[in-house]
Design a protein around this motif. Structure first.
Motif, PDB file in Angstrom:
ATOM      1  N   ASN A  66       0.864  -1.183   0.000  1.00 57.40           N
ATOM      2  CA  ASN A  66       0.000   0.000   0.000  1.00 57.40           C
ATOM      3  C   ASN A  66       0.902   1.235   0.000  1.00 57.40           C
ATOM      4  O   ASN A  66       1.642   1.475   0.943  1.00 57.40           O
ATOM      5  N   GLN A 116      -0.021   4.232   0.264  1.00 59.18           N
ATOM      6  CA  GLN A 116      -0.686   5.291   1.006  1.00 59.18           C
ATOM      7  C   GLN A 116      -1.233   6.390   0.092  1.00 59.18           C
ATOM      8  O   GLN A 116      -1.207   7.568   0.409  1.00 59.18           O
ATOM      9  N   SER A 117      -1.725   6.014  -1.064  1.00 53.11           N
ATOM     10  CA  SER A 117      -2.335   6.958  -1.988  1.00 53.11           C
ATOM     11  C   SER A 117      -3.548   7.597  -1.338  1.00 53.11           C
ATOM     12  O   SER A 117      -4.318   6.939  -0.646  1.00 53.11           O
ATOM     13  N   THR A 118      -3.732   8.892  -1.560  1.00 58.43           N
ATOM     14  CA  THR A 118      -4.900   9.573  -1.016  1.00 58.43           C
ATOM     15  C   THR A 118      -6.188   9.069  -1.664  1.00 58.43           C
ATOM     16  O   THR A 118      -7.259   9.273  -1.113  1.00 58.43           O
ATOM     17  N   THR A 172      -8.357   1.007  -5.983  1.00 55.69           N
ATOM     18  CA  THR A 172      -7.444   2.065  -5.532  1.00 55.69           C
ATOM     19  C   THR A 172      -6.116   1.508  -5.010  1.00 55.69           C
ATOM     20  O   THR A 172      -5.081   2.146  -5.155  1.00 55.69           O
ATOM     21  N   ASN A 207     -16.166   8.259  -5.869  1.00 55.34           N
ATOM     22  CA  ASN A 207     -16.313   7.045  -5.074  1.00 55.34           C
ATOM     23  C   ASN A 207     -17.400   6.170  -5.665  1.00 55.34           C
ATOM     24  O   ASN A 207     -18.417   6.654  -6.146  1.00 55.34           O
ATOM     25  N   ASN A 222      -7.069   6.074  -1.742  1.00 52.15           N
ATOM     26  CA  ASN A 222      -7.588   5.040  -0.848  1.00 52.15           C
ATOM     27  C   ASN A 222      -8.678   5.595   0.059  1.00 52.15           C
ATOM     28  O   ASN A 222      -9.571   4.868   0.481  1.00 52.15           O
ATOM     29  N   GLU A 223      -8.623   6.903   0.356  1.00 47.29           N
ATOM     30  CA  GLU A 223      -9.624   7.536   1.199  1.00 47.29           C
ATOM     31  C   GLU A 223     -10.987   7.581   0.514  1.00 47.29           C
ATOM     32  O   GLU A 223     -12.011   7.708   1.175  1.00 47.29           O
ATOM     33  N   GLN A 224     -11.026   7.472  -0.795  1.00 50.28           N
ATOM     34  CA  GLN A 224     -12.275   7.493  -1.549  1.00 50.28           C
ATOM     35  C   GLN A 224     -13.002   6.157  -1.490  1.00 50.28           C
ATOM     36  O   GLN A 224     -14.165   6.074  -1.825  1.00 50.28           O
ATOM     37  N   GLY A 225     -12.298   5.099  -1.107  1.00 47.15           N
ATOM     38  CA  GLY A 225     -12.896   3.773  -1.016  1.00 47.15           C
ATOM     39  C   GLY A 225     -12.080   2.747  -1.773  1.00 47.15           C
ATOM     40  O   GLY A 225     -11.043   3.060  -2.358  1.00 47.15           O
ATOM     41  N   LYS A 226     -12.548   1.512  -1.767  1.00 43.20           N
ATOM     42  CA  LYS A 226     -11.825   0.417  -2.421  1.00 43.20           C
ATOM     43  C   LYS A 226     -11.883   0.539  -3.942  1.00 43.20           C
ATOM     44  O   LYS A 226     -10.922   0.215  -4.635  1.00 43.20           O
TER      45      LYS A 226
END
Length: 69
Positions: free
Chosen positions: A3, A5-7, A34, A67, A9-13
């Protein structure tokens, strides 16, 4: 897969991306995993259906991310 740590990832899978290219061309990609996004000169990512997309970043003006629920 590591991972990064891309931002995104905050949007969801899974997300949908609209990529705006130089010259006015737009492409929409649905079901992007993501965790699979690897960024560099050529950004690579996988979709739910197993498709792998490779994009030359030099030709990209903007990326819209939505998302998927």
């Amino acid at each position: 897969m590591v991972n990064l740590q891309s931002t995104l990832n905050e949007q969801g899978k899974y997300v949908t991306q609209i990529i705006h290219f130089v010259g006015g061309v737009k492409r929409t990609y649905h079901g992007i995993e993501t965790a699979s996004i690897k960024q560099g000169q050529f950004t690579k990512f996988k979709c739910k259906d197993g498709t792998m997309i490779v994009v030359n970043d030099v030709n990209v003006l903007c990326v819209e991310v939505f998302n998927e629920k």
